[in-house]
Design a protein around this motif. Sequence first.
Motif, PDB file in Angstrom:
ATOM      1  N   ASP A   1       5.027  -8.300  -9.260  1.00 55.00           N
ATOM      2  CA  ASP A   1       5.267  -7.794 -10.463  1.00 55.00           C
ATOM      3  C   ASP A   1       4.734  -6.240 -10.808  1.00 55.00           C
ATOM      4  N   GLY A   2       4.481  -5.836  -9.621  1.00 54.20           N
ATOM      5  CA  GLY A   2       4.360  -4.295  -9.641  1.00 54.20           C
ATOM      6  C   GLY A   2       3.009  -3.873 -10.051  1.00 54.20           C
ATOM      7  N   ALA A   3       2.070  -4.723 -10.460  1.00 54.69           N
ATOM      8  CA  ALA A   3       0.813  -4.623 -11.004  1.00 54.69           C
ATOM      9  C   ALA A   3       0.000  -3.770 -10.191  1.00 54.69           C
ATOM     10  N   PHE A   4      -0.748  -2.768 -10.621  1.00 63.04           N
ATOM     11  CA  PHE A   4      -1.831  -1.841 -10.004  1.00 63.04           C
ATOM     12  C   PHE A   4      -3.068  -2.675  -9.770  1.00 63.04           C
ATOM     13  N   LEU A   5      -3.453  -2.979  -8.651  1.00 64.58           N
ATOM     14  CA  LEU A   5      -4.549  -3.887  -8.285  1.00 64.58           C
ATOM     15  C   LEU A   5      -5.806  -3.040  -7.973  1.00 64.58           C
ATOM     16  N   GLY A   6      -5.729  -1.825  -7.489  1.00 64.96           N
ATOM     17  CA  GLY A   6      -6.823  -1.171  -6.894  1.00 64.96           C
ATOM     18  C   GLY A   6      -6.534  -0.146  -5.795  1.00 64.96           C
ATOM     19  N   GLY A   7      -7.507   0.337  -4.957  1.00 61.30           N
ATOM     20  CA  GLY A   7      -7.015   1.406  -3.777  1.00 61.30           C
ATOM     21  C   GLY A   7      -7.665   1.022  -2.687  1.00 61.30           C
ATOM     22  N   VAL A   8      -7.410   1.590  -1.586  1.00 66.27           N
ATOM     23  CA  VAL A   8      -8.114   1.699  -0.236  1.00 66.27           C
ATOM     24  C   VAL A   8      -7.981   3.129   0.111  1.00 66.27           C
ATOM     25  N   VAL A   9      -8.960   3.411   0.892  1.00 63.70           N
ATOM     26  CA  VAL A   9      -9.066   4.883   1.524  1.00 63.70           C
ATOM     27  C   VAL A   9      -9.529   4.864   2.899  1.00 63.70           C
TER      28      VAL A   9
ATOM     29  N   LEU B   1      -7.238  10.557  -9.979  1.00 67.61           N
ATOM     30  CA  LEU B   1      -5.927  10.554  -9.576  1.00 67.61           C
ATOM     31  C   LEU B   1      -5.295  11.854  -8.923  1.00 67.61           C
ATOM     32  N   GLU B   2      -5.668  12.968  -9.361  1.00 63.97           N
ATOM     33  CA  GLU B   2      -5.155  14.111  -8.836  1.00 63.97           C
ATOM     34  C   GLU B   2      -5.478  14.114  -7.220  1.00 63.97           C
ATOM     35  N   ARG B   3      -7.052  13.908  -7.428  1.00 63.97           N
ATOM     36  CA  ARG B   3      -7.555  14.102  -5.799  1.00 63.97           C
ATOM     37  C   ARG B   3      -7.060  13.059  -4.782  1.00 63.97           C
TER      38      ARG B   3
ATOM     39  N   SER C   1      -5.644   8.034   0.829  1.00 62.71           N
ATOM     40  CA  SER C   1      -5.800   7.245  -0.338  1.00 62.71           C
ATOM     41  C   SER C   1      -4.678   6.550  -0.575  1.00 62.71           C
ATOM     42  N   LEU C   2      -4.690   5.096  -0.823  1.00 65.25           N
ATOM     43  CA  LEU C   2      -3.499   4.391  -0.992  1.00 65.25           C
ATOM     44  C   LEU C   2      -3.830   3.503  -2.128  1.00 65.25           C
ATOM     45  N   ALA C   3      -2.727   3.202  -3.167  1.00 65.24           N
ATOM     46  CA  ALA C   3      -2.820   2.468  -4.167  1.00 65.24           C
ATOM     47  C   ALA C   3      -2.385   1.250  -3.659  1.00 65.24           C
ATOM     48  N   VAL C   4      -2.930   0.121  -4.199  1.00 61.53           N
ATOM     49  CA  VAL C   4      -2.507  -1.332  -3.828  1.00 61.53           C
ATOM     50  C   VAL C   4      -1.921  -1.890  -5.025  1.00 61.53           C
ATOM     51  N   ILE C   5      -0.611  -2.236  -4.703  1.00 62.62           N
ATOM     52  CA  ILE C   5       0.164  -2.868  -5.734  1.00 62.62           C
ATOM     53  C   ILE C   5       0.698  -4.343  -5.590  1.00 62.62           C
ATOM     54  N   ARG C   6       0.839  -5.103  -6.594  1.00 59.13           N
ATOM     55  CA  ARG C   6       1.058  -6.506  -6.324  1.00 59.13           C
ATOM     56  C   ARG C   6       2.680  -6.721  -6.270  1.00 59.13           C
TER      57      ARG C   6
ATOM     58  N   LEU D   1       0.934  -1.025   0.043  1.00 60.66           N
ATOM     59  CA  LEU D   1       0.007   0.012   0.039  1.00 60.66           C
ATOM     60  C   LEU D   1       0.938   1.293  -0.115  1.00 60.66           C
ATOM     61  N   ARG D   2       0.564   2.082  -1.014  1.00 67.00           N
ATOM     62  CA  ARG D   2       1.662   3.358  -1.147  1.00 67.00           C
ATOM     63  C   ARG D   2       0.807   4.397  -1.574  1.00 67.00           C
ATOM     64  N   ALA D   3       1.252   5.690  -1.619  1.00 68.02           N
ATOM     65  CA  ALA D   3       0.581   6.712  -2.042  1.00 68.02           C
ATOM     66  C   ALA D   3       0.398   6.676  -3.533  1.00 68.02           C
ATOM     67  N   TYR D   4      -0.538   7.238  -4.140  1.00 68.87           N
ATOM     68  CA  TYR D   4      -0.773   7.266  -5.557  1.00 68.87           C
ATOM     69  C   TYR D   4       0.633   8.187  -6.128  1.00 68.87           C
ATOM     70  N   ARG D   5       0.632   7.851  -7.493  1.00 68.44           N
ATOM     71  CA  ARG D   5       1.564   8.392  -8.261  1.00 68.44           C
ATOM     72  C   ARG D   5       1.003   8.541  -9.525  1.00 68.44           C
ATOM     73  N   PRO D   6       1.818   9.722 -10.420  1.00 64.72           N
ATOM     74  CA  PRO D   6       1.196   9.897 -11.692  1.00 64.72           C
ATOM     75  C   PRO D   6       1.257   8.889 -12.619  1.00 64.72           C
ATOM     76  N   GLU D   7       2.204   7.812 -12.567  1.00 62.10           N
ATOM     77  CA  GLU D   7       2.108   6.633 -13.344  1.00 62.10           C
ATOM     78  C   GLU D   7       0.893   5.688 -13.067  1.00 62.10           C
ATOM     79  N   ASP D   8       0.350   6.009 -12.164  1.00 60.64           N
ATOM     80  CA  ASP D   8      -1.029   5.222 -11.700  1.00 60.64           C
ATOM     81  C   ASP D   8      -2.367   5.471 -12.697  1.00 60.64           C
ATOM     82  N   LEU D   9      -2.128   6.528 -13.584  1.00 62.75           N
ATOM     83  CA  LEU D   9      -3.108   7.021 -14.330  1.00 62.75           C
ATOM     84  C   LEU D   9      -3.759   5.820 -15.186  1.00 62.75           C
TER      85      LEU D   9
END
Length: 188
Positions: free
Chosen positions: A78-86, A53-55, A70-75, A15-23
């Motif tokens: 392989d670094g795949a974006f799975l979704g998010g939690v808040v 994403l900006e929000r 808000s946190l992105a969930v990354i596997r 679980l990490r902060a969202y980044r521009p590459e998550d778009l």
Amino acid sequence: MPPIDLPIVLPRVTLRAYRPEDLAPLADMNSHPEVARYLYTETLTPDESRAVLERKMAETAFGEEGEALSLAVIRNEDGAFLGGVVLRMVDAGSRGAELGFLFHPDHHGHGYATEAVRALLELAFGALGLHRVIGRCDARNEPSARLMQRLGMRQEAHFRSNEFVKGEWCDELDFALLEDEWPPSNRL
């Protein structure tokens, strides 16, 4: 509130902060009708996802009412974006927050959401010192209701025809968990 130590690295996900590459993966997730089915919005365009994403990238403070983490969930594998939690503070005086989660349909059924939301609850009742965490979902959204129940949240309410959403009256299920109900068996 104490500073939040990120990222949160778990056995299978981070679980990490969202980044521009998550778009791109966020826009892909938001374009699925299955994702939007129980949300207030329809599927989102890439531009609408950019605004989301900006929000989410700005939601890094937690403590005052209305603030959210808000946190992105990354596997991990392989670094795949799975979704998010808040986690959103709804009542600072009573130390109460609401959790939310949204995952790409391609990653449903693998336990990633359970692992991520469990970590969010651990953060809520551990470092953040919350007293109560709630979660809400459309009553037809059985997977979300089961996830909250699996993590020990109890259903406190079933509001019939609670909101008029997308042209129909919808029921809402409300779940909650108190700090003294967060059992050691759920701790990471």
